[in-house]
Enzyme design. Structure first.
Site, PDB file in Angstrom:
ATOM      1  N   PRO A   2      34.553 -20.140 -13.257  1.00  0.00           N
ATOM      2  CG  PRO A   2      32.844 -21.115 -12.037  1.00  0.00           C
ATOM      3  CD  PRO A   2      34.166 -21.396 -12.631  1.00  0.00           C
ATOM      4  CD  GLU A   3      37.726 -14.651 -12.692  1.00  0.00           C
ATOM      5  OE1 GLU A   3      37.674 -13.409 -12.783  1.00  0.00           O
ATOM      6  OE2 GLU A   3      38.768 -15.299 -12.833  1.00  0.00           O
ATOM      7  CE  LYS A  61      34.912 -14.169  -8.199  1.00  0.00           C
ATOM      8  NZ  LYS A  61      36.189 -14.494  -7.544  1.00  0.00           N
ATOM      9  CG  HIS A 104      32.518 -35.245 -11.566  1.00  0.00           C
ATOM     10  ND1 HIS A 104      33.191 -36.004 -10.634  1.00  0.00           N
ATOM     11  CD2 HIS A 104      33.279 -35.262 -12.685  1.00  0.00           C
ATOM     12  CE1 HIS A 104      34.316 -36.442 -11.173  1.00  0.00           C
ATOM     13  NE2 HIS A 104      34.395 -36.014 -12.415  1.00  0.00           N
ATOM     14  NE  ARG A 124      39.790 -28.576  -9.085  1.00  0.00           N
ATOM     15  CZ  ARG A 124      40.606 -27.647  -9.517  1.00  0.00           C
ATOM     16  NH1 ARG A 124      40.507 -27.226 -10.760  1.00  0.00           N
ATOM     17  NH2 ARG A 124      41.493 -27.123  -8.730  1.00  0.00           N
ATOM     18  NE  ARG A 171      42.087  -4.708   2.654  1.00  0.00           N
ATOM     19  CZ  ARG A 171      42.140  -5.902   2.093  1.00  0.00           C
ATOM     20  NH1 ARG A 171      41.283  -6.275   1.177  1.00  0.00           N
ATOM     21  NH2 ARG A 171      43.064  -6.768   2.464  1.00  0.00           N
ATOM     22  NE  ARG A 281      44.366 -18.883  -6.037  1.00  0.00           N
ATOM     23  CZ  ARG A 281      44.448 -19.267  -4.777  1.00  0.00           C
ATOM     24  NH1 ARG A 281      45.434 -18.862  -4.030  1.00  0.00           N
ATOM     25  NH2 ARG A 281      43.561 -20.046  -4.267  1.00  0.00           N
TER      26      ARG A 281
END
EC number: 3.2.2.23
Length: 298
Positions: A2-3, A61, A104, A124, A171, A281
């Site tokens: 999910p984003e 999110k 779950h 998870r 940044r 990742r």
DNA sequence: ACTCCGACCTGGTCGC
DNA sequence: TGCGACCAGGTCGGAG
């Protein structure tokens, strides 16, 4: 995973199916799913029982359900909200109480109208629920405390592109790291970051200090567009009693240009998409459309 | 003050 | 066949 578009689909489902209903009971089946509620399970369930769900809100999110005293009441500062983050695998299901428990199932919320119950299911357990008082934010709005540091997302009516571009250019890191930083722009995860970078023809390791304003606008506009497209598709495959983040998954099979497309030809130039290790990742990109900058970051 | 990285978690897949 | 390694990745806290 999910984003922002998937979380918005869930928020809309919650708006349709639980707003205005009075909570009867709350059962925590797995304490890890409420680990961010520091006062523990008894305090969490006690804060919810008997309250009415006033509105389903979202920033990036994170999503939250305002708790009020009566249907149609508007939440004010100091009212509690149930904050939810879906993590990697969290789902909000609205189901009849006689449908069998999911393997779950982590938290169950029942209502005093004998209608379908709300279940938080999370394989998870990266996600979770917690309750917090709402507080006015400096930039406006009423937010649960853990959301205060999260930037507005591109679907927020008060999101301003130029401020977000300035935040990225401030940044000192690689462009994709900046896109994933929820305090600069929220809602973008690994999938939509790769899609936005592909659309803007920018490399994930591009140093933010050399990014032009036009390039910053291009990559954030692309992120906004690809998330809008995902929401438009994800919002359609949803039946009346089933609020499920997987409702958006069909989008991924048909419409992704970069994420997960390793060795497939780039839809612009035909060059095979490559996969690079990135922060334990992956990043997917077109080696020709998105050449690695000489001064690549990280 | 800012940036970076490991830990958290489970189920599916792959190679030996 | 069995088993271990690896992969998916958002967030936070602690290190630098």
């Amino acid at each position: 995973m999910p984003e922002l578009p998937e979380v918005e689909v869930v928020r809309r489902g919650l708006h349709d199916h639980v707003v205005g209903r009075r909570i009867a009971t709350v059962t925590v089946a797995h304490p890890r799913s409420i680990r961010r509620h520091a006062a523990g399970a008894a305090d969490f369930t006690g804060r919810l029982a008997g309250r009415v769900i006033g509105a389903a809100q979202r920033r990036g999110k994170y999503l939250w359900l305002e708790l009020v005293d009566a249907p149609a009441s508007v939440a004010t500062a100091g009212d509690d909200a149930v904050l939810a983050h879906l993590g990697m695998s969290g789902q909000m299901l609205v189901e009849s109480h006689d449908s069998p428990d999911e393997k779950h199932l982590r938290v169950r919320v029942t209502f005093d109208d004998d209608g379908p119950e709300l279940r938080f299911v999370d394989q998870r357990t990266f996600g979770g629920l917690s309750a917090h008082p709402l507080a006015p934010a400096a930039a406006g709005g009423l937010l649960p405390e853990p959301v205060a540091h999260i930037a507005r997302d591109p679907m927020d009516p008060e999101f301003t592109l130029d401020d977000a571009v300035a935040g990225i250019r401030r940044r000192r890191t690689g462009l994709k790291r900046a896109l994933l930083d929820q305090t600069v722009v929220s809602g973008i995860g690994n999938i939509y970051a790769d899609e936005a970078l592909w659309r803007a023809k920018l490399h994930w390791a591009r140093p933010t200090e050399t990014l032009t304003r036009a390039q910053g606008r291009a990559v954030l506009t692309a992120a906004s567009e690809v998330m809008d497209a995902a929401l438009a598709q994800g919002g359609t495959s949803f039946d009346a009693l089933y609020v499920d983040v997987n409702g958006a998954s069909g989008y991924f099979d048909r419409s992704l240009d970069a994420y997960g497309q390793v060795d497939k030809p780039c839809r612009r130039c035909g060059t095979p998409i490559r996969r690079d290790p990135f922060m334990n990742r992956s990043s997917f990109s077109c080696p020709r459309c998105q050449p690695r900058p000489r001064n690549a970051h990280v």
